[in-house]
Design a protein around this motif. Structure first.
Motif, short mmCIF file in Angstrom:
data_model
loop_
_atom_site.label_atom_id
_atom_site.label_comp_id
_atom_site.label_asym_id
_atom_site.label_seq_id
_atom_site.Cartn_x
_atom_site.Cartn_y
_atom_site.Cartn_z
N GLY A 47 0.79 -1.23 0.00
CA GLY A 47 0.00 0.00 0.00
C GLY A 47 0.82 1.28 0.00
N ALA A 48 2.10 1.21 0.33
CA ALA A 48 2.94 2.41 0.32
C ALA A 48 3.12 2.95 -1.10
CB ALA A 48 4.30 2.12 0.94
N THR A 49 2.79 2.13 -2.09
CA THR A 49 2.86 2.58 -3.48
C THR A 49 1.98 3.80 -3.70
OG1 THR A 49 3.23 0.31 -4.18
CG2 THR A 49 2.52 1.84 -5.86
N PHE A 50 0.81 3.80 -3.09
CA PHE A 50 -0.09 4.93 -3.24
C PHE A 50 0.51 6.19 -2.62
CE2 PHE A 50 -2.92 1.26 -3.49
CZ PHE A 50 -3.56 1.54 -4.68
N LEU A 51 1.24 6.05 -1.52
CA LEU A 51 1.89 7.20 -0.90
C LEU A 51 2.99 7.76 -1.80
CD1 LEU A 51 2.11 5.96 2.78
CD2 LEU A 51 0.47 7.56 1.78
N PHE A 53 3.07 7.62 -5.15
CA PHE A 53 2.43 8.34 -6.24
C PHE A 53 1.77 9.63 -5.74
CE2 PHE A 53 2.67 4.25 -8.50
CZ PHE A 53 3.23 4.71 -9.68
N THR A 54 1.26 9.63 -4.52
CA THR A 54 0.70 10.84 -3.94
C THR A 54 1.78 11.91 -3.76
OG1 THR A 54 -1.00 9.56 -2.78
CG2 THR A 54 -0.55 11.78 -1.95
N ALA A 55 2.94 11.51 -3.28
CA ALA A 55 4.05 12.46 -3.10
C ALA A 55 4.51 13.02 -4.44
CB ALA A 55 5.21 11.78 -2.38
N ILE A 56 4.58 12.18 -5.46
CA ILE A 56 4.98 12.65 -6.79
C ILE A 56 3.96 13.65 -7.33
CG2 ILE A 56 5.28 11.93 -9.20
CD1 ILE A 56 6.50 9.32 -8.10
N ASN A 57 2.67 13.35 -7.16
CA ASN A 57 1.63 14.27 -7.63
C ASN A 57 1.65 15.59 -6.86
OD1 ASN A 57 0.56 12.71 -9.69
ND2 ASN A 57 -0.75 11.58 -8.29
N ALA A 58 1.86 15.53 -5.54
CA ALA A 58 1.92 16.76 -4.75
C ALA A 58 3.11 17.62 -5.17
CB ALA A 58 2.00 16.42 -3.26
#
Length: 90
Positions: A47-51, A53-58
């Protein structure tokens, strides 16, 4: 002529077409990379994969909202045609 019917554009149509094609190609390539990388990352770290991608998007949003230095190290006001793109609308 009334209104904006004869408004001049800053870029010729040929250049705008090339720029739009390049932007679409970049979007497709980014989608391809995400599609290629996502399943192995899910298997490896869960599930850390979503974090990630979230950091990259932010980071991408923060970078795109900063106009950067306009002339040397000075920051000036944005032109009215671009200002609405960087102001938050909630």
């Amino acid at each position: 002529m009334r209104g904006n019917a004869r408004r001049r554009t800053p870029f010729p149509l040929r250049l705008r077409g090339f720029a739009m094609g390049t932007a679409v190609f970049g979007t497709w390539m980014a989608n391809f990379v995400v599609t290629l990388v996502f399943p192995p990352l899910i298997d490896a770290i869960g599930g850390a994969t979503f974090l990630i991608f979230t950091a990259i998007n932010a980071a991408t949003i923060a970078y795109s909202r900063d106009p950067g230095p306009l002339d040397g190290n000075r920051r000036g006001p944005l032109p009215p045609a671009v200002r609405h793109l960087t102001t938050p609308s909630l």
